[in-house]
Design an enzyme around this catalytic site. Structure first.
Site, PDB file in Angstrom:
ATOM      1  N   HIS A 180       2.294   3.082  11.460  1.00 57.55           N
ATOM      2  CA  HIS A 180       2.955   2.317  12.533  1.00 57.55           C
ATOM      3  C   HIS A 180       2.106   1.138  13.017  1.00 57.55           C
ATOM      4  O   HIS A 180       0.875   1.156  12.949  1.00 57.55           O
ATOM      5  CB  HIS A 180       3.251   3.245  13.714  1.00 57.55           C
ATOM      6  CG  HIS A 180       1.994   3.796  14.331  1.00 57.55           C
ATOM      7  ND1 HIS A 180       1.315   3.154  15.335  1.00 57.55           N
ATOM      8  CD2 HIS A 180       1.284   4.919  14.048  1.00 57.55           C
ATOM      9  CE1 HIS A 180       0.252   3.859  15.654  1.00 57.55           C
ATOM     10  NE2 HIS A 180       0.196   4.936  14.881  1.00 57.55           N
TER      11      HIS A 180
ATOM     12  N   HIS B  75      -2.384  -8.016  -0.403  1.00 58.84           N
ATOM     13  CA  HIS B  75      -2.004  -7.081  -1.472  1.00 58.84           C
ATOM     14  C   HIS B  75      -2.697  -5.754  -1.222  1.00 58.84           C
ATOM     15  O   HIS B  75      -3.934  -5.680  -1.227  1.00 58.84           O
ATOM     16  CB  HIS B  75      -2.427  -7.671  -2.829  1.00 58.84           C
ATOM     17  CG  HIS B  75      -2.017  -6.853  -4.019  1.00 58.84           C
ATOM     18  ND1 HIS B  75      -2.012  -7.377  -5.294  1.00 58.84           N
ATOM     19  CD2 HIS B  75      -1.606  -5.580  -4.152  1.00 58.84           C
ATOM     20  CE1 HIS B  75      -1.606  -6.447  -6.147  1.00 58.84           C
ATOM     21  NE2 HIS B  75      -1.361  -5.342  -5.474  1.00 58.84           N
TER      22      HIS B  75
END
Ligand code: COA
Length: 210
Positions: free
Chosen positions: A137, A146
Site C-alpha cells: 500500500h 523497473h
C-alpha cells in the site's frame, strides 16, 4: 476482434518483449508486430523493421505503441519518441496480476504475471512491475522505474524515476529510493538510497563502501 481492441506496435524484440506479450490481454491489445534493430524469430509477432518504420506505422497500422525494453533509460527515450510521433502509450496488465482498485497504473507501464499492486499505490508512466513483484500500500513507483521479478516493496516505499531493483530485492516500509538508483539482486533495503547510488547486500549498502 472486439471493437474495444487497441492496435499496438511493440517496440523491442527481446526477452522482456516476450514477457510483456505473454502478459498482455489479447482482448484489449492487438499487437500488429514489433519494431527492433533486428528480428528475433523467437518472438511470435510479425517483424516490422527498425525505428524508421514507426512514422508510417502510426499513419497506417497502429494508434498505440508499447515500449518493451528492460533498460530504463532506453525505455524512457523510446516512450518520448513515440509520444512525439502521436502514438498513445499502451499499458500491459496481466490477468494474473492483482491491481487494487485504489491503485493507479499510468500509460506505458507493465504489470506482469503474478504481480501485486496494493491500495493507494501509483505506478508511473513506463514503469515495470515485473513477474511476481509486489508493491504494497501507499507506494510510488516512479516513471520508468523497473522492479525486477520477485522484488517486494513494503508499504509507503517511494522508488524514484528510472530506478532499478534487481531480482528478489526487498525494501522495508517508508524507505525512499532516489531517482536512477540501482538496488542489487537480493538486496534488503532498510535505509534511504541517494539518487544514482548503487546498493547491494543485506542490509543494503553502497557498493563503493561494501
Ligand atoms: C548490482 C549490480 C547492478 C552490479 O552490477 P555490476 O556493476 O556489473 O557489478 P559487478 O558484477 O562488477 O560486481 C561488483 C561487486 O559488487 C558485488 N555485487 C554485485 N551485485 C551484487 C548483489 N546483487 N549482491 C551482493 N553483491 C553484489 C560483486 O560481488 C562485486 O564484489 P567484489 O568487488 O567484492 O568482487 C548487479 O550485480 C545486479 O545485482 N543486477 C541485478 C540484475 C537483475 O536482477 N536483473 C533482472 C532483470 S529483469
Amino acid at each position: 476482434m472486439s471493437l474495444g481492441t487497441e492496435k499496438v506496435v511493440m517496440i523491442g524484440g527481446g526477452g522482456h518483449a516476450m514477457s510483456c506479450l505473454d502478459a498482455a490481454d489479447p482482448r484489449r491489445l492487438e499487437f500488429v508486430g514489433y519494431v527492433s534493430p533486428k528480428p528475433d524469430e523467437r518472438l511470435p509477432l510479425p517483424y516490422l523493421g527498425g525505428d524508421d518504420v514507426l512514422e508510417e506505422l502510426q499513419r497506417t497500422a497502429a494508434t498505440s505503441a508499447f515500449v518493451a525494453l528492460g533498460d530504463n533509460t532506453a525505455r524512457r527515450s523510446l516512450c518520448e519518441v513515440v509520444t512525439r510521433m502521436g502514438f498513445e502509450l499502451a499499458t500491459v496488465v496481466a490477468d494474473t496480476a492483482r491491481v487494487s482498485p485504489y491503485a493507479s497504473v499510468a500509460p506505458g507501464a507493465a504489470v506482469l504475471h503474478g504481480a501485486l499492486v496494493g491500495p493507494r499505490s501509483e505506478i508511473g508512466t513506463g514503469a515495470v512491475v515485473n513477474t511476481a513483484a509486489s508493491v504494497d500500500h501507499d507506494c510510488v513507483v516512479g516513471e520508468y522505474a523497473h522492479l525486477a521479478p520477485g522484488t517486494h516493496l513494503a508499504g509507503g516505499v517511494h522508488v524514484g524515476e528510472g530506478s532499478f531493483a534487481g531480482v528478489g530485492a526487498s525494501v522495508i516500509p517508508d524507505v525512499r529510493i532516489g531517482p536512477w538508483a540501482v538496488v542489487g539482486a537480493g538486496a534488503v533495503v532498510i535505509t534511504h538510497v541517494p539518487p544514482r547510488e548503487t546498493v547491494v547486500g543485506a542490509p543494503a549498502r553502497s557498493r563503493r563502501r561494501s
